[in-house]
Design a protein around this motif. Structure first.
Motif, short mmCIF file in Angstrom:
data_model
loop_
_atom_site.label_atom_id
_atom_site.label_comp_id
_atom_site.label_asym_id
_atom_site.label_seq_id
_atom_site.Cartn_x
_atom_site.Cartn_y
_atom_site.Cartn_z
N ARG A 167 -40.75 -75.72 -110.09
CA ARG A 167 -42.12 -75.32 -109.85
C ARG A 167 -42.70 -76.07 -108.64
O ARG A 167 -41.98 -76.68 -107.88
CB ARG A 167 -42.97 -75.58 -111.11
CG ARG A 167 -42.42 -74.92 -112.37
CD ARG A 167 -42.32 -73.39 -112.22
NE ARG A 167 -43.59 -72.86 -111.76
CZ ARG A 167 -43.68 -71.85 -110.87
NH1 ARG A 167 -42.60 -71.30 -110.35
NH2 ARG A 167 -44.87 -71.41 -110.50
N GLN A 168 -44.00 -76.02 -108.47
CA GLN A 168 -44.65 -76.68 -107.34
C GLN A 168 -46.10 -76.98 -107.71
O GLN A 168 -46.58 -76.58 -108.77
CB GLN A 168 -44.55 -75.83 -106.07
CG GLN A 168 -44.71 -74.35 -106.26
CD GLN A 168 -46.11 -73.92 -106.61
OE1 GLN A 168 -47.05 -74.39 -105.98
NE2 GLN A 168 -46.26 -73.07 -107.60
N GLY A 169 -46.79 -77.75 -106.85
CA GLY A 169 -48.06 -78.33 -107.22
C GLY A 169 -49.19 -77.35 -107.47
O GLY A 169 -50.16 -77.69 -108.16
N ARG A 170 -49.10 -76.13 -106.96
CA ARG A 170 -50.19 -75.17 -107.15
C ARG A 170 -50.25 -74.67 -108.59
O ARG A 170 -51.23 -74.01 -108.97
CB ARG A 170 -50.05 -74.01 -106.17
CG ARG A 170 -50.12 -74.41 -104.70
CD ARG A 170 -51.41 -75.14 -104.34
NE ARG A 170 -52.59 -74.33 -104.58
CZ ARG A 170 -53.09 -73.47 -103.68
NH1 ARG A 170 -52.51 -73.33 -102.49
NH2 ARG A 170 -54.17 -72.77 -103.97
N ASP A 193 -45.87 -81.41 -104.08
CA ASP A 193 -44.62 -80.68 -104.26
C ASP A 193 -43.49 -81.69 -104.15
O ASP A 193 -43.38 -82.39 -103.14
CB ASP A 193 -44.43 -79.62 -103.15
CG ASP A 193 -45.49 -78.54 -103.17
OD1 ASP A 193 -46.11 -78.31 -104.23
OD2 ASP A 193 -45.72 -77.92 -102.11
N LEU A 194 -42.67 -81.78 -105.18
CA LEU A 194 -41.51 -82.66 -105.09
C LEU A 194 -40.57 -82.17 -103.99
O LEU A 194 -40.60 -81.00 -103.60
CB LEU A 194 -40.77 -82.69 -106.44
CG LEU A 194 -41.50 -83.41 -107.58
CD1 LEU A 194 -40.74 -83.23 -108.89
CD2 LEU A 194 -41.70 -84.89 -107.28
N SER A 243 -44.85 -69.04 -105.85
CA SER A 243 -43.45 -69.25 -106.23
C SER A 243 -42.46 -68.63 -105.25
O SER A 243 -41.25 -68.86 -105.39
CB SER A 243 -43.19 -68.65 -107.62
OG SER A 243 -43.90 -69.35 -108.61
N PHE A 244 -42.96 -67.88 -104.28
CA PHE A 244 -42.08 -67.19 -103.34
C PHE A 244 -42.60 -67.34 -101.92
O PHE A 244 -43.80 -67.51 -101.70
CB PHE A 244 -41.95 -65.70 -103.70
CG PHE A 244 -41.34 -65.46 -105.05
CD1 PHE A 244 -39.95 -65.49 -105.21
CD2 PHE A 244 -42.14 -65.24 -106.15
CE1 PHE A 244 -39.38 -65.29 -106.46
CE2 PHE A 244 -41.58 -65.03 -107.41
CZ PHE A 244 -40.20 -65.07 -107.56
N PRO A 299 -37.32 -67.45 -103.44
CA PRO A 299 -37.94 -68.53 -104.22
C PRO A 299 -38.32 -69.70 -103.31
O PRO A 299 -37.65 -69.97 -102.31
CB PRO A 299 -36.84 -68.93 -105.21
CG PRO A 299 -36.00 -67.70 -105.34
CD PRO A 299 -36.01 -67.06 -103.98
N HIS A 300 -39.37 -70.41 -103.69
CA HIS A 300 -39.92 -71.48 -102.85
C HIS A 300 -39.07 -72.74 -102.85
O HIS A 300 -39.37 -73.68 -102.11
CB HIS A 300 -41.33 -71.85 -103.35
CG HIS A 300 -41.31 -72.50 -104.70
ND1 HIS A 300 -41.17 -73.86 -104.88
CD2 HIS A 300 -41.38 -71.98 -105.94
CE1 HIS A 300 -41.17 -74.14 -106.17
NE2 HIS A 300 -41.30 -73.01 -106.85
N TYR A 301 -38.00 -72.80 -103.65
CA TYR A 301 -37.26 -74.05 -103.79
C TYR A 301 -35.88 -73.97 -103.15
O TYR A 301 -35.32 -72.89 -102.94
CB TYR A 301 -37.12 -74.44 -105.27
CG TYR A 301 -36.50 -73.36 -106.15
CD1 TYR A 301 -35.12 -73.18 -106.18
CD2 TYR A 301 -37.30 -72.54 -106.93
CE1 TYR A 301 -34.55 -72.21 -106.98
CE2 TYR A 301 -36.73 -71.56 -107.73
CZ TYR A 301 -35.36 -71.40 -107.75
OH TYR A 301 -34.80 -70.42 -108.53
#
Length: 318
Positions: free
Chosen positions: A63-66, A86-87, A210-211, A221-223
């Motif tokens: 996931r991410q900070g948002r 965001d890690l 997420s994208f 995907p954002h990762y």
């Protein structure tokens, strides 16, 4: 689900209007270090930058900070300065050259660097979902920790191997590209169904962050896909962090999805018997992990943390 008081937090405004609302919203970043590699750590910040009352919210594995927008908005409205990073390898943060470094030691190091970057000289409150909760446990267990209160969302010091393997399988099986955002959102509604019953607006908010839209077309995907390398077959095993848990001295709010297979009931029970003084709330209709977008879930966190201007209350008991 019940919280520690009857105070009602008003429902937040529409998620797509939070950044245009009455709470200051800022984006920031800094350079963090990994062996042979500097990388960018991005974050969003809510509330008064001069507030001495700081809360850091850290997300789960993919996931991410948002994810914390609604909670951060609610906390900022009662006086907190809230930072949602965001890690590395997620969101707007940089990717690590060595995938083996996607692990708790690097995450803890980067979050310690975040605290220094923010210029925090006093204490902080930590809110962590899943991996963010584990990172918070590591930092809270350290000598001289600045963490004065810890909120752990559906994670604990013992992680059984079977659900870890399932998480790894979902990461490895995730499509590398979706033709459109609607397709990506549809997959999220399936694989993140344990987040609980969410509105269409909440799912769209999750999907939008997420994208990433590719210049050549499609949405990825954002990762970094390499965050799943640690879950390859033969590398998955049960994890025990009871030593860290027993070393924590600050009060803890433990949230558990009622259907969670990662934070087992017996693990949560053991967390109540040993280690820090802990207040536990079971969140119905959720597995791993409650999304913290629902106003009632937000109320539980804000009630327990309280207005930072209040005299700090004694830690809640079971």
């Amino acid at each position: 689900m019940s919280g520690p008081s009857d105070r009602i937090v008003p429902s937040p405004p529409r998620l797509d209007r939070l950044t245009d609302g009455d709470v200051p919203f800022r984006r920031g970043h800094f350079l963090a270090y990994a062996p042979r590699d500097f990388h960018r750590i991005a974050y969003v910040e809510w509330g008064d930058a001069a507030s001495p009352h700081v809360a850091i919210c850290v997300h789960g594995l993919s996931r991410q900070g948002r994810d914390f927008d609604a909670l951060a908005y609610a906390l900022a409205r009662i006086g907190y300065r809230v930072i949602c990073p965001d890690l590395p390898g997620r969101g707007l943060s940089g990717w690590l050259r060595d995938p083996e470094l996607y692990a708790l030691p690097q995450y803890a190091s980067d979050m310690a660097a975040l605290i220094a970057h923010l210029g925090v000289t006093g204490t902080i409150d930590w809110i962590g979902t899943s991996l963010g909760g584990l990172t918070g446990m590591v930092l809270a267990a350290a000598q001289g920790t600045p963490i004065r209160r810890l909120v752990i969302n559906d994670i604990g010091p013992f992680l059984p191997w079977a659900p870890i393997r399932q998480i790894g399988n979902r990461l490895r099986d995730a499509p590398r590209l979706h033709h459109n955002l609607a397709s990506g959102e549809s997959r999220l509604r399936t694989v993140l169904g344990d987040f609980g019953p969410l509105t269409d607006e909440q799912w769209r908010h999750i999907a939008v962050h997420s994208f990433v839209q590719e210049p050549t077309g499609g949405w990825r995907p954002h990762y970094d896909p390499a965050i799943g390398d640690a879950f390859r077959p033969g590398r998955v095993y049960s994890v025990s962090m009871w030593r860290d848990w027993d070393a924590i001295r600050c009060p803890v709010l433990l949230l558990r999805g009622a259907r969670s297979d990662l934070l087992l009931p017996e693990t949560a029970d053991e967390m109540m018997r040993r280690g820090p003084r802990t207040y536990r709330v079971e969140i119905p209709d959720c597995g791993h992990a409650p999304a913290l977008l629902d106003p009632e879930q937000i109320r539980v966190v804000t009630d327990w943390m309280g207005s930072p201007q209040q005299v700090e209350r004694p830690p809640a008991g079971p």
